[in-house]
Design an enzyme around this catalytic site. Structure first.
Site: not given
Ligand code: 2RA
Length: 345
Positions: A243, A150
């Site tokens: 994110h 991600c």
């Molecule tokens: C996280 N990238 O955000 C990881 C989840 N796949 O921890």
């Protein structure tokens, strides 16, 4: 044309997002759900411990959960979406491909293998034809395609836009990652309120290697990884979803903020059901994007960017994407749509 599909690991955080995206879906008909052996035989309603803030679709709620095993998955399933833990994925996915299933996987195993296409369709759809090499080399009737992590997906469309308009020499990125990326425990506990954790195991390495593979060229036989120097620092913060990333892109030349923003704004979307138009939304406001305000743009499939600043030989900016939609389940579904569009299913 409609294709029958199943979900491997349907009860987890990403598995639940896959259910959300596949019921309904214009090209896919969800017919099978698998999970760990202790969930097998239960109804999905009973097994899932559903965490999303809307009801489980009725038809899915009453489906019986199967074991993640070729013997328990109907032969006529055209495509399996995998959100298995990587330790399970590396054990189970190759066997399913050998048994003839086509798998679009979010699991982190095998993402950097030479004959496994790692794909974000708007960035490197041509890499899907690495499946021809995979079939020759592995002798599989099935196939395995991967989407990246991600945090990688969030920045890569913006980097591809800059690389096409200018030339990407180096990337420095610092992430602020939501707790849903850590799965159920993260979402349910929010234990890090009033805190931040400057470590997410293995995340920096994933961003560095996956970005270079995605941005690389493909000559029909092999992917040549992009030679940009990519360095990441990853942090968990107490947001639920989305994110946010601070990116420094070294382009080897001075670039105005307007030209950099235009390159992102003009980066093309694709004519696939889950590809949003525009793919990248650019904010004029310097304090956007923000996770809570902007993660659902394009039904959770758009990347948003803003806060452009000129640097010596490049540009600094912030970007954001919904980590379990664009960054995981939606990325796998989009790869499934590309598999259908390319005639692999
Ligand atoms: C996280 N990238 O955000 C990881 C989840 N796949 O921890």
């Amino acid at each position: 044309m409609s294709h029958t599909v199943g979900i491997l690991g349907a009860t987890g955080a990403v598995g639940q997002r896959l259910v959300q995206l596949l019921d309904p879906h214009p090209e896919f008909d969800l017919v099978a759900l698998t999970a760990s052996d202790d969930s097998a035989g239960k109804s999905y309603r009973e097994a899932a411990k559903w965490r999303l803030d809307f009801a489980i679709p009725d038809a899915v709620a009453e489906m019986t959960v199967r074991r993640t095993d070729a013997d328990d998955i109907p032969d006529d399933v055209d495509l399996l979406f995998s959100s298995l833990p990587s330790s399970v994925g590396e054990r189970v996915e190759p066997g399913l491909c050998e048994a003839g299933y086509v798998v679009s996987s979010n699991s982190s195993n095998d993402r950097t293998a030479d004959d496994v296409p790692l794909v974000v369709p708007e960035v490197n759809a041509d890499h899907i034809d690495l499946l021809e090499v995979q079939r020759d080399e592995r002798g599989w009737d099935g196939a395995l395609v991967k989407n990246p992590n991600c945090s990688t997906i969030t920045m890569v469309p913006t980097l591809a836009a800059l690389d096409r308009a200018f030339e990407l020499d180096a990337v420095r990125v610092s992430t602020l990652q939501a707790v849903s990326g850590a799965g159920y425990d993260g979402v349910s506990s929010m234990e890090i309120i009033d805190n931040a954790i400057p470590h997410i195991g293995g995340e920096e390495q994933k961003m560095e290697s996956e970005a270079r593979k995605l941005l690389g060229g493909f000559d029909g036989a092999a992917v040549s990884w992009h030679d940009a120097d990519v360095a990441a620092s990853c942090n968990r913060i107490p947001t639920l979803d989305g994110h946010l990333e601070n990116v420094w892109a070294d382009l080897g030349e001075d670039v105005t903020t307007e030209d950099a923003a235009d390159a992102l704004r003009e980066f093309p979307s694709l004519d696939l059901p889950s590809s949003p138009d525009p793919l990248i939304h650019v904010f004029e406001e310097p304090d956007r994007p923000q996770p809570r305000l902007d993660r659902m743009r394009g039904d959770g499939m758009a990347v948003t960017a803003g806060g452009f600043r000129e640097t010596s030989g490049g540009v600094q900016y912030n970007c954001l994407a919904h980590n379990t939609l664009r960054g995981a389940a939606g990325a796998s579904v989009l790869n499934g749509e590309l598999l259908a569009d390319s005639g692999y299913i």
